[in-house]
Design a protein around this motif. Structure first.
Motif, mmCIF file in Angstrom:
data_model
loop_
_atom_site.group_PDB
_atom_site.id
_atom_site.type_symbol
_atom_site.label_atom_id
_atom_site.label_comp_id
_atom_site.label_asym_id
_atom_site.label_seq_id
_atom_site.Cartn_x
_atom_site.Cartn_y
_atom_site.Cartn_z
ATOM 1 N N ARG A 1 0.830 -1.214 0.000
ATOM 2 C CA ARG A 1 0.000 0.000 0.000
ATOM 3 C C ARG A 1 0.862 1.261 0.000
ATOM 4 N N MET A 2 1.903 1.283 0.833
ATOM 5 C CA MET A 2 2.764 2.457 0.891
ATOM 6 C C MET A 2 3.511 2.658 -0.431
ATOM 7 N N VAL A 3 4.016 1.561 -0.994
ATOM 8 C CA VAL A 3 4.744 1.646 -2.261
ATOM 9 C C VAL A 3 3.814 2.184 -3.350
ATOM 10 N N GLY B 1 4.610 10.070 -7.299
ATOM 11 C CA GLY B 1 5.897 10.293 -7.957
ATOM 12 C C GLY B 1 7.088 10.193 -7.013
ATOM 13 N N ILE B 2 6.918 9.482 -5.903
ATOM 14 C CA ILE B 2 7.974 9.315 -4.902
ATOM 15 C C ILE B 2 8.644 7.962 -5.117
ATOM 16 N N VAL B 3 9.964 7.957 -5.175
ATOM 17 C CA VAL B 3 10.705 6.699 -5.274
ATOM 18 C C VAL B 3 10.901 6.159 -3.863
ATOM 19 N N THR B 4 10.440 4.956 -3.629
ATOM 20 C CA THR B 4 10.587 4.314 -2.328
ATOM 21 C C THR B 4 11.999 3.758 -2.208
ATOM 22 N N HIS C 1 13.228 -5.980 -5.417
ATOM 23 C CA HIS C 1 13.010 -4.560 -5.114
ATOM 24 C C HIS C 1 12.995 -3.737 -6.401
ATOM 25 N N VAL C 2 14.016 -3.903 -7.222
ATOM 26 C CA VAL C 2 14.139 -3.124 -8.454
ATOM 27 C C VAL C 2 12.935 -3.354 -9.363
ATOM 28 N N ILE D 1 11.431 -0.080 -6.549
ATOM 29 C CA ILE D 1 11.988 0.361 -5.273
ATOM 30 C C ILE D 1 13.508 0.450 -5.397
ATOM 31 N N LEU D 2 14.095 1.466 -4.784
ATOM 32 C CA LEU D 2 15.540 1.652 -4.794
ATOM 33 C C LEU D 2 16.141 0.975 -3.561
#
Length: 115
Positions: free
Chosen positions: A8-10, A17-20, A57-58, A62-63
């Motif tokens: 949900r957060m991701v 537009g936020i990179v997790t 992750h990638v 996600i970074l």
């Protein structure tokens, strides 16, 4: 890490537009590195369990920020761009989620690494 997926957060971050970033993306040596699913995928792709988790992750956008002082591990952590997990494999890893998969109960809003 695979025990704290936070879908949900991701999704909300992506919407905005936020990179997790994934801190401790391997779960600080947790049992995730020994999960049968992870080790099976490692064998399939001829990669380490850590590489499978980093690629997961990638592939989710996600970074991951893995930490290692070991040069061999640093190089291994970078060698994840010559394969991709399938959508089904990503979803299977997501199913490893635990209700509160935090490491040692640490809350990132309160925990200070270097107090």
């Amino acid at each position: 890490h695979p025990y704290w997926v936070q879908e949900r957060m991701v999704a909300e971050n992506k919407k905005r537009g936020i990179v997790t970033e994934a801190w401790s993306p391997l779960g600080r040596g947790s049992d995730a590195l020994k999960e049968p699913l992870i080790t099976e995928l490692a064998e399939k792709y001829q990669k380490s369990a850590g590489q499978i988790i980093l690629r997961w992750h990638v592939d989710r956008g996600i970074l991951p920020l893995p930490k290692s002082r070991n040069l061999a591990h640093q190089r291994e952590n970078l060698a994840i761009f010559d394969f991709e997990l399938t959508e089904d494999e990503i979803n299977q890893i997501n199913q490893l989620n635990k209700a509160d998969g935090r490491i040692d109960g640490q809350d990132p809003n309160e925990y200070e690494e270097f107090e």
